[in-house]
Design a protein around this motif. Structure first.
Motif, PDB file in Angstrom:
ATOM      1  N   LEU A   1       0.831  -1.205   0.000  1.00 36.48           N
ATOM      2  CA  LEU A   1       0.000   0.000   0.000  1.00 36.48           C
ATOM      3  C   LEU A   1       0.865   1.254   0.000  1.00 36.48           C
ATOM      4  CD1 LEU A   1      -2.656   1.535   0.208  1.00 36.48           C
ATOM      5  CD2 LEU A   1      -2.590   1.120   2.689  1.00 36.48           C
ATOM      6  N   ALA A   2       1.874   1.288   0.843  1.00 37.71           N
ATOM      7  CA  ALA A   2       2.776   2.444   0.878  1.00 37.71           C
ATOM      8  C   ALA A   2       3.426   2.651  -0.483  1.00 37.71           C
ATOM      9  CB  ALA A   2       3.836   2.251   1.959  1.00 37.71           C
ATOM     10  N   ARG A   3       3.867   1.573  -1.096  1.00 41.30           N
ATOM     11  CA  ARG A   3       4.495   1.686  -2.423  1.00 41.30           C
ATOM     12  C   ARG A   3       3.517   2.225  -3.456  1.00 41.30           C
ATOM     13  NH1 ARG A   3       8.230  -3.832  -2.459  1.00 41.30           N
ATOM     14  NH2 ARG A   3      10.055  -2.812  -1.552  1.00 41.30           N
ATOM     15  N   GLU A   4       2.266   1.786  -3.390  1.00 40.64           N
ATOM     16  CA  GLU A   4       1.263   2.270  -4.348  1.00 40.64           C
ATOM     17  C   GLU A   4       0.997   3.759  -4.144  1.00 40.64           C
ATOM     18  OE1 GLU A   4      -1.300   2.494  -7.492  1.00 40.64           O
ATOM     19  OE2 GLU A   4       0.089   0.865  -7.014  1.00 40.64           O
ATOM     20  N   LEU A   5       0.893   4.194  -2.910  1.00 37.93           N
ATOM     21  CA  LEU A   5       0.679   5.623  -2.649  1.00 37.93           C
ATOM     22  C   LEU A   5       1.871   6.452  -3.114  1.00 37.93           C
ATOM     23  CD1 LEU A   5      -1.030   5.461   0.857  1.00 37.93           C
ATOM     24  CD2 LEU A   5      -2.116   5.950  -1.353  1.00 37.93           C
ATOM     25  N   VAL A   6       3.074   5.944  -2.894  1.00 32.79           N
ATOM     26  CA  VAL A   6       4.281   6.636  -3.355  1.00 32.79           C
ATOM     27  C   VAL A   6       4.301   6.697  -4.883  1.00 32.79           C
ATOM     28  CG1 VAL A   6       6.801   6.407  -3.533  1.00 32.79           C
ATOM     29  CG2 VAL A   6       5.678   6.208  -1.315  1.00 32.79           C
ATOM     30  N   LEU A   7       3.940   5.612  -5.525  1.00 32.32           N
ATOM     31  CA  LEU A   7       3.887   5.583  -6.988  1.00 32.32           C
ATOM     32  C   LEU A   7       2.908   6.625  -7.507  1.00 32.32           C
ATOM     33  CD1 LEU A   7       4.561   4.147  -9.713  1.00 32.32           C
ATOM     34  CD2 LEU A   7       2.620   2.656  -9.218  1.00 32.32           C
ATOM     35  N   ARG A   8       1.738   6.673  -6.906  1.00 31.48           N
ATOM     36  CA  ARG A   8       0.734   7.651  -7.335  1.00 31.48           C
ATOM     37  C   ARG A   8       1.216   9.090  -7.090  1.00 31.48           C
ATOM     38  NH1 ARG A   8      -4.930   5.489  -7.522  1.00 31.48           N
ATOM     39  NH2 ARG A   8      -4.645   3.254  -7.797  1.00 31.48           N
ATOM     40  N   ALA A   9       1.882   9.307  -5.985  1.00 28.77           N
ATOM     41  CA  ALA A   9       2.428  10.647  -5.711  1.00 28.77           C
ATOM     42  C   ALA A   9       3.475  11.023  -6.753  1.00 28.77           C
ATOM     43  CB  ALA A   9       3.021  10.687  -4.303  1.00 28.77           C
ATOM     44  N   GLN A  10       4.347  10.091  -7.070  1.00 34.37           N
ATOM     45  CA  GLN A  10       5.392  10.372  -8.055  1.00 34.37           C
ATOM     46  C   GLN A  10       4.799  10.668  -9.425  1.00 34.37           C
ATOM     47  OE1 GLN A  10       8.865   7.723  -8.084  1.00 34.37           O
ATOM     48  NE2 GLN A  10       8.274   7.093  -6.016  1.00 34.37           N
ATOM     49  N   ARG A  11       3.738   9.957  -9.786  1.00 33.14           N
ATOM     50  CA  ARG A  11       3.095  10.217 -11.084  1.00 33.14           C
ATOM     51  C   ARG A  11       2.502  11.621 -11.138  1.00 33.14           C
ATOM     52  NH1 ARG A  11       0.194   4.399 -11.669  1.00 33.14           N
ATOM     53  NH2 ARG A  11       1.955   3.288 -12.567  1.00 33.14           N
TER      54      ARG A  11
ATOM     55  N   LEU B   1      -8.089   2.333  -1.594  1.00 35.02           N
ATOM     56  CA  LEU B   1      -6.938   1.439  -1.435  1.00 35.02           C
ATOM     57  C   LEU B   1      -6.600   1.222   0.037  1.00 35.02           C
ATOM     58  CD1 LEU B   1      -4.570   2.815  -4.222  1.00 35.02           C
ATOM     59  CD2 LEU B   1      -5.700   0.580  -4.196  1.00 35.02           C
ATOM     60  N   VAL B   2      -6.622   2.305   0.813  1.00 38.73           N
ATOM     61  CA  VAL B   2      -6.302   2.205   2.241  1.00 38.73           C
ATOM     62  C   VAL B   2      -7.355   1.372   2.954  1.00 38.73           C
ATOM     63  CG1 VAL B   2      -6.039   3.510   4.382  1.00 38.73           C
ATOM     64  CG2 VAL B   2      -4.987   4.351   2.286  1.00 38.73           C
ATOM     65  N   ARG B   3      -8.610   1.616   2.659  1.00 34.10           N
ATOM     66  CA  ARG B   3      -9.685   0.857   3.317  1.00 34.10           C
ATOM     67  C   ARG B   3      -9.620  -0.628   2.953  1.00 34.10           C
ATOM     68  NH1 ARG B   3     -14.476   5.374   2.642  1.00 34.10           N
ATOM     69  NH2 ARG B   3     -13.916   6.564   4.507  1.00 34.10           N
ATOM     70  N   ALA B   4      -9.339  -0.925   1.703  1.00 30.49           N
ATOM     71  CA  ALA B   4      -9.238  -2.321   1.282  1.00 30.49           C
ATOM     72  C   ALA B   4      -8.068  -3.016   1.976  1.00 30.49           C
ATOM     73  CB  ALA B   4      -9.092  -2.403  -0.246  1.00 30.49           C
ATOM     74  N   ALA B   5      -6.949  -2.341   2.067  1.00 37.18           N
ATOM     75  CA  ALA B   5      -5.790  -2.921   2.756  1.00 37.18           C
ATOM     76  C   ALA B   5      -6.104  -3.146   4.229  1.00 37.18           C
ATOM     77  CB  ALA B   5      -4.576  -2.019   2.590  1.00 37.18           C
ATOM     78  N   ALA B   6      -6.815  -2.212   4.841  1.00 40.30           N
ATOM     79  CA  ALA B   6      -7.178  -2.351   6.247  1.00 40.30           C
ATOM     80  C   ALA B   6      -8.071  -3.572   6.453  1.00 40.30           C
ATOM     81  CB  ALA B   6      -7.885  -1.084   6.738  1.00 40.30           C
ATOM     82  N   GLN B   7      -8.962  -3.825   5.516  1.00 41.08           N
ATOM     83  CA  GLN B   7      -9.810  -5.008   5.602  1.00 41.08           C
ATOM     84  C   GLN B   7      -8.993  -6.289   5.497  1.00 41.08           C
ATOM     85  OE1 GLN B   7     -13.183  -5.489   6.051  1.00 41.08           O
ATOM     86  NE2 GLN B   7     -13.235  -3.343   6.628  1.00 41.08           N
ATOM     87  N   ARG B   8      -8.031  -6.290   4.590  1.00 47.82           N
ATOM     88  CA  ARG B   8      -7.211  -7.486   4.402  1.00 47.82           C
ATOM     89  C   ARG B   8      -6.297  -7.737   5.611  1.00 47.82           C
ATOM     90  NH1 ARG B   8      -7.244  -5.362  -0.846  1.00 47.82           N
ATOM     91  NH2 ARG B   8      -5.231  -4.325  -0.562  1.00 47.82           N
TER      92      ARG B   8
END
Length: 108
Positions: free
Chosen positions: A37-47, A99-106
């Protein structure tokens, strides 16, 4: 700028949960989920910050750093959100929150 409080709150809660988990739970996949999740958020920020550039991958700093990495990544994403076209900011924010909510569920 849309209200980013729900995203930061959800990410901080999940980061706190990751920080409080025992090593056994982190090893069973919670840390990997948090890092993904952290990597995905970082990727989105970089984009948002540097469209067209090759994004860098957030390194794995270890099981016990995952919560901190997630909290920082969420805050970085919120800062980068200001660079998105105003008409797209709400959509970016909603996607990140989902994404954060889904990760929290998992993670549980």
């Amino acid at each position: 700028m849309p209200d980013t409080t729900p995203l930061i709150t959800a990410a901080d809660r999940l980061a706190d949960r990751l920080r409080a988990l025992p090593q056994s739970a982190l090893r069973r996949g919670a840390a990997a989920e948090g890092l993904a999740l952290a990597r995905e958020l970082v990727l989105r920020a970089q984009r948002l910050e540097a469209p067209g550039e090759v994004p860098r991958v957030l390194p794995d700093a270890g099981l016990f750093a995952t919560g901190d990495q997630l909290a920082v990544a969420a805050n970085d994403f919120v800062e980068a959100l200001a660079l998105a076209p105003p008409a797209e900011r709400e959509d970016h924010l909603k996607e990140a929150l989902a994404l954060v909510r889904a990760a929290a569920q998992r993670i549980g």
